[in-house]
Design an enzyme around this catalytic site. Structure first.
Site, PDB file in Angstrom:
ATOM      1  N   ARG A 271      53.186 -47.334 -16.436  1.00 31.56           N
ATOM      2  CA  ARG A 271      51.927 -48.290 -15.954  1.00 31.56           C
ATOM      3  C   ARG A 271      52.461 -49.806 -16.506  1.00 31.56           C
ATOM      4  NH1 ARG A 271      45.323 -48.172 -16.286  1.00 31.56           N
ATOM      5  NH2 ARG A 271      46.018 -46.936 -14.496  1.00 31.56           N
ATOM      6  N   HIS A 298      48.904 -48.773  -6.872  1.00 27.99           N
ATOM      7  CA  HIS A 298      48.513 -47.599  -7.593  1.00 27.99           C
ATOM      8  C   HIS A 298      48.442 -46.321  -6.821  1.00 27.99           C
ATOM      9  CE1 HIS A 298      46.527 -45.698 -10.806  1.00 27.99           C
ATOM     10  NE2 HIS A 298      45.425 -46.414 -11.008  1.00 27.99           N
ATOM     11  N   GLN A 301      46.230 -43.344  -7.653  1.00 23.85           N
ATOM     12  CA  GLN A 301      44.985 -43.432  -7.093  1.00 23.85           C
ATOM     13  C   GLN A 301      44.508 -43.177  -5.715  1.00 23.85           C
ATOM     14  OE1 GLN A 301      42.296 -44.416  -9.409  1.00 23.85           O
ATOM     15  NE2 GLN A 301      41.112 -43.610  -7.996  1.00 23.85           N
ATOM     16  N   ASP A 392      36.533 -52.227  -6.062  1.00 25.12           N
ATOM     17  CA  ASP A 392      37.324 -52.568  -7.428  1.00 25.12           C
ATOM     18  C   ASP A 392      36.798 -53.536  -8.307  1.00 25.12           C
ATOM     19  OD1 ASP A 392      38.894 -51.893  -9.568  1.00 25.12           O
ATOM     20  OD2 ASP A 392      40.600 -52.385  -8.402  1.00 25.12           O
ATOM     21  N   CYS A 432      37.682 -46.952  -8.046  1.00 28.31           N
ATOM     22  CA  CYS A 432      38.668 -46.316  -8.842  1.00 28.31           C
ATOM     23  C   CYS A 432      38.426 -46.064 -10.304  1.00 28.31           C
ATOM     24  CB  CYS A 432      40.074 -47.234  -8.526  1.00 28.31           C
ATOM     25  SG  CYS A 432      40.015 -48.853  -9.270  1.00 28.31           S
ATOM     26  N   ARG A 460      42.202 -37.077  -9.693  1.00 33.83           N
ATOM     27  CA  ARG A 460      43.598 -37.919 -10.424  1.00 33.83           C
ATOM     28  C   ARG A 460      44.249 -36.642 -11.148  1.00 33.83           C
ATOM     29  NH1 ARG A 460      43.738 -43.114 -11.780  1.00 33.83           N
ATOM     30  NH2 ARG A 460      45.963 -42.390 -12.142  1.00 33.83           N
TER      31      ARG A 460
HETATM   32  N1   CP Z   1      41.720 -45.762 -12.172  1.00 35.73           N
HETATM   33  C1   CP Z   1      42.468 -45.668 -13.154  1.00 35.73           C
HETATM   34  O1   CP Z   1      43.549 -45.821 -12.999  1.00 35.73           O
HETATM   35  O2   CP Z   1      41.954 -45.633 -14.438  1.00 35.73           O
HETATM   36  P1   CP Z   1      42.412 -45.841 -15.967  1.00 35.73           P
HETATM   37  O3   CP Z   1      42.747 -47.364 -15.756  1.00 35.73           O
HETATM   38  O4   CP Z   1      41.494 -45.646 -16.870  1.00 35.73           O
HETATM   39  O5   CP Z   1      43.730 -45.010 -15.859  1.00 35.73           O
HETATM   40  N1  NVA Z   2      42.744 -53.098  -9.996  1.00 39.38           N
HETATM   41  C1  NVA Z   2      42.541 -52.654 -11.129  1.00 39.38           C
HETATM   42  C2  NVA Z   2      42.584 -51.235 -11.167  1.00 39.38           C
HETATM   43  C3  NVA Z   2      42.441 -50.285 -12.414  1.00 39.38           C
HETATM   44  C4  NVA Z   2      42.477 -48.801 -12.290  1.00 39.38           C
HETATM   45  C5  NVA Z   2      43.464 -53.183 -12.312  1.00 39.38           C
HETATM   46  O1  NVA Z   2      44.672 -53.202 -11.931  1.00 39.38           O
HETATM   47  O2  NVA Z   2      43.219 -53.510 -13.342  1.00 39.38           O
END
Ligand code: CP
Ligand code: NVA
Length: 474
Positions: A271, A298, A301, A392, A432, A460
């Site tokens: 990440r 992502h 997701q 989101d 998400c 997930r």
């Molecule tokens: N939706 C998602 O990726 O959640 P987290 O940021 O908690 O991993």
């Molecule tokens: N768009 C959000 C998604 C989190 C899972 C972010 O990048 O923070």
């Protein structure tokens, strides 16, 4: 063509041929095919007919009477009539329509119904018309989840992992565009099996032979828990490296980190703040890299989202999905995924906050091969009659400083009861998570009966386990 047929569907065709041979017929008719379908024990086809309270013995007798014709010279191997072939092709189409890669007995029975003729007329007489059959089949899929998949066909996951028929072994997942439509549906089928049979234990046990390193440059709840748990459930190991631990690109270059990890682990999940970091990890390592969120995409997701959507709606192709809010990483992956499975995606983003143009173009190019559409609209227009509404956060991780400015720009983009009222009556709400309650969504919608956010979160686990298994092999 038979390659994508379940074992029971193949057996049904074989039984239909047997029936023809026994009666010295050189051709397998649609009625013969229907009899074959009625002869396979434990099939979804029979389960659906039973749900409609159709007395199977009476139905079988009536179709058998309609299928016996004058005996001919006993052939070596009876072939399908043009009409029976069409029924099979229509069955394949029904499987595609419901967003499934495998053609099962239930799809072939739908093919028989659509093709018409005496079998179809007899079925209709018992109430098994196309709509009733489709509804009963959706119920059978949902019931399979309650009984832990006891009626399921043999393990799709084991077959796909063993044969690598999806071509995913040792591949990286940086973008949803790394997958084609067939691979996406294949992952969803495997993920469904993992979900349905979770309590029965995994179809794979790596016994400590595979390991995943998880790099986090940003916080996480869902991703961290589901990847770690998923690896454990498959019998693998995980090592978690938090933001302060390795100083990715600071203490050591991304390339050097990749070269070292490459010597120890089976795959790298990351990440990252910048998508470029993933590309660099990929360039300097031979093991698969899995994008667990970047500023650009992502994909994990999206796989979980498509699984949740198919679970609730019984299909993907042709669904209208409205995205209301920021043109961000989650939308980018969703667009690329939707384009490949035939979803009509309408997105509404405030001026200046739309999706990246190159991703939009890529999604539209992919959509040209399916019935998908990717269109920009106003929020209420996008919501109109939609099967699902997705939103989101307005300010993603790393954009916290812009939160107030974004609140102003997005004020017309909140998903609330008024917006949900515009959608189809059975429309679902998707997010998400994490959510900023009161900003992009109200409590009423997020916690409402039509919210599937926790199914998305749960999936997930299943979708990522499928990706890991298909990527890392037996
Ligand atoms: N939706 C998602 O990726 O959640 P987290 O940021 O908690 O991993
Ligand atoms: N768009 C959000 C998604 C989190 C899972 C972010 O990048 O923070």
């Amino acid at each position: 063509m038979w390659h994508h047929f379940t074992e029971r569907a193949r057996r049904a065709v074989y039984y239909a041929q047997e029936f023809a041979s026994r009666n010295s017929l050189s051709l397998v008719t649609v009625e013969g095919l229907c009899l074959g379908l009625l002869s396979v024990d434990g099939s979804r086809c029979l389960a659906a007919l039973q749900r409609m309270d159709i007395p199977l013995e009476d139905l079988r007798a009536e179709i058998e009477a309609a299928s016996i014709s004058e005996p001919e010279n006993r052939p070596e191997r009876p072939t399908l009539t043009a009409s029976a072939k069409r029924a099979v092709e229509l069955g394949v189409r029904e499987a595609k329509r419901s967003g499934r890669r495998e053609v099962g007995t239930e799809h072939l029975l739908l093919g028989v119904v659509v093709e018409g003729g005496s079998a179809s007329r007899i079925l209709a007489k018992w109430g098994a018309n196309l709509e009733a059959m489709r509804n009963a089949i959706s119920e059978v899929y949902l019931l399979a989840e309650d009984d832990g998949g006891a009626e399921e066909e043999s393990s799709i996951l084991q077959r796909c992992v063993g044969s690598d028929e999806l071509g995913l072994r040792r591949t990286s997942l940086l973008s949803m565009a790394d997958l084609n439509g067939d691979q996406i549906i294949g992952i969803l089928d495997c993920a469904d099996e993992l979900r349905i049979r979770r309590s029965a234990g995994g179809p794979l046990d790596w016994n400590g032979r595979k390991s995943l390193v998880m790099i986090f440059e940003k916080p996480s709840l869902r991703t961290r828990v589901t990847f770690e748990l998923g690896m454990k459930e498959l019998g693998g190991n995980t090592i978690i490296l938090g933001p302060a631990e390795i100083g990715l690109g600071v203490r050591e270059s991304v390339a050097d980190v990749a070269r070292n990890l490459d010597r120890w682990v089976s795959a790298i999940m990351a990440r990252v703040r910048s998508h470029e970091t993933l590309v660099e990890l990929h360039q300097h390592s031979s093991v698969p890299i899995i994008n667990a969120l970047s500023d650009c995409e992502h994909p994990c997701q999206t796989l979980a989202d498509l699984q949740a959507l198919r679970q609730r709606k019984g299909r993907l192709a042709g669904l209208a999905l409205a995205w209301i809010g920021d043109g961000n990483n989650v939308l980018h992956s969703l667009m690329l995924g939707a384009a490949q499975v035939g979803i009509r995606l309408r997105y509404a983003c405030p001026p200046g906050y739309g999706p990246d143009v190159s991703i939009l173009e890529r999604a539209r190019a992919l959509a040209a091969d399916t019935e998908a559409e990717i269109e920009a609209m106003d929020p209420l227009e996008a919501a109109e009659g939609a099967d699902a509404i997705y939103t989101d956060v307005w300010a993603s991780m790393g954009q916290e400083d812009e939160r107030e400015e974004r609140r102003r720009a997005f004020s017309e983009y909140q998903v609330n009861a008024r917006m949900m009222d515009r959608a189809a009556p059975d429309a679902v709400f998707m997010h998400c998570l994490p959510a900023h309650r009161g900003d992009e969504v109200t409590d009423e919608v997020l916690d409402g009966a039509n919210s599937i956010v926790l199914e998305q979160a749960e999936n997930r686990l299943h979708a990522q386990k499928a990706v890991l298994a298909l990527t890392l092999g037996p």
